[in-house]
Design a protein around this motif. Structure first.
Motif: not given
Lengths: 281, 281
Positions: B127-154
């Motif tokens: 519940e809490e994290v669903a509402q919480k602001e990110f202190a650091i949020c590189d989401y745009e870069a995340f999406k852009s890199c995700l688009d370009k990659t063929e595989e993800i190491l998680f």
């Protein structure tokens, strides 16, 4: 009180905090922690925590070369206490039960404890403790014993706090010996600190002889031990003295705020509780 | 990330908590703490905290004779995660941005960390994290890199948390290699735990080869290190992996909740903050 396993991580935290007050040299601090680590195997859980604290704070002095890291902090704490002295005396005059109010003030002063890892605001603490219910309150026994005794042995705890002990001593209306540590350890009250707080105006100041952050009898002077054993009425302030004296066979009234969960558990109360607890009464 | 002086008292606290889960024998636990004390002088502050954690949790296994103290706790955490799985998938379907919601869910799962000394309630955390602001949020870069990659190491972190990682992996819509620890250490996710969480249905599970509570490259397999160095898109969950990888030269997105003040300070945020931070992006 014995040492619990939970005290061990806390010893390292205490060593780190004290070392940081004594020096900015990270290598020196690491060496201190290394040496505390090597001491650990020599330490028995049957010892009391201030026996071990004595060894640790001795190492802090030895390695940092600073014999009294808390000197300036202690001086400031006493000044802050003295700044409140007149208004607290007025408060006692206005209160229905001056003795109980003075006990509360003395306990509130016990928040000035730099061995534990807590922030505090002494004025706020005074407000809170003035209202707070005691978790243990042997006040009737305290009054009855006070009536019968001719002299009081009052074992002080921290510098700054001793100003508030002075306020309590004024309400006891009997001769008081105020006991201090022999040498500086953390922010515990020494003869010099007690003089600054004006204790010499209301009591005879006596060193217990110890350099431990609590009353560790094995390190106390023969004079103090004899006095303790012959006393009819002892007041012991704070956690360090409780840890050292809780298993003794003398009549002692412990006045403290439980700031550490292990001590709170040993007493049977919870953290932040205030206590006026008599033993052998 | 280097080890800070403040990590040292915490190592003793971690050793104590782990030992208490592994055994009730106070003497054995004291011996463990004594041995950790003796190790201290060999430990450099230039090491990363999980390098030291590896030695400490190794000692816990050695002295208590218990190779996997957290086994049952891990199993239960995964069960609790699985019980929430369907409702969280529904939540993602209803949300405007399924990927970001899944990132939040995966970060909320990072609260299941038994290396730190905190209580948690996973449903409340969601519940809490669903509402919480990110202190650091590189989401745009995340999406852009995700688009370009063929595989993800998680790189996974804790058992139980991995169920929530599975939910995120389902939203990435690319082939994923899910990295686990080689052997049990604290409640970190192993191959067995990942299978219980159903990760094999959405990813290829691979061990990093380490027995440290974080990605300590010196202890990882050549296969994993090669894969890491050739990866275009790495997701690293949690504090232990951050501590091990924060100075690497690979593009990594760190997803975590800052639960420790030292790590929070190293990242430049405050405790309880949530982070989606990319390096080398």
């Amino acid at each position: 009180m014995r040492t619990y396993l939970d005290c061990i991580p806390c010893f390292f935290g205490q060593a780190l905090r004290a070392a940081r007050i004594a020096t900015n040299d990270e290598k020196q601090i690491k060496r201190l922690l290394d040496e505390v680590g090597m001491m650990l195997q020599e330490i028995s859980l049957e010892s009391t925590p201030p026996e071990i604290g004595r060894l640790i704070y001795g190492k802090v002095r030895e390695i940092t070369g600073n014999p009294d890291p808390y000197r300036e902090i202690k001086r400031e704490s006493t000044e802050k206490g003295l700044a409140l002295y007149d208004s607290l005396r007025e408060k006692i005059k206005r209160s229905g039960d001056g003795l109980l109010t003075a006990i509360r003030i003395s306990i509130a002063g016990n928040v000035i404890d730099l061995g534990v890892n807590r922030e505090f605001d002494i004025e706020q603490e005074m407000e809170e403790v003035a209202q707070k219910e005691f978790a243990i309150c042997d006040y009737e026994a305290f009054k009855s014993c006070l009536d019968k005794t001719e002299e009081i042995l009052f074992i002080g705890d921290n510098a700054g706090e001793s100003v508030f002990d002075r306020i309590l001593i004024e309400q006891l209306k009997k001769p008081v010996i105020y006991v201090v540590r022999e040498t500086p350890v953390i922010n515990d009250v020494t003869h010099e600190d007690a003089i600054q707080a004006g204790l010499d105006q209301v009591a005879t100041i006596l060193s217990s002889g110890t350099n431990a952050p609590g009353t560790v009898l094995e390190t106390c002077s023969a004079e103090f031990i004899e006095l303790l054993n012959s006393s009819e009425f002892v007041i012991s302030k704070g956690q360090g003295n409780y840890e050292g004296l809780s298993n003794e066979k003398v009549r002692i009234f412990f006045l403290l705020k439980a700031k550490c969960p292990i001590i709170a558990n040993d007493i049977g109360v919870t953290v932040d509780d205030i206590i006026l607890k008599g033993i052998n009464i």
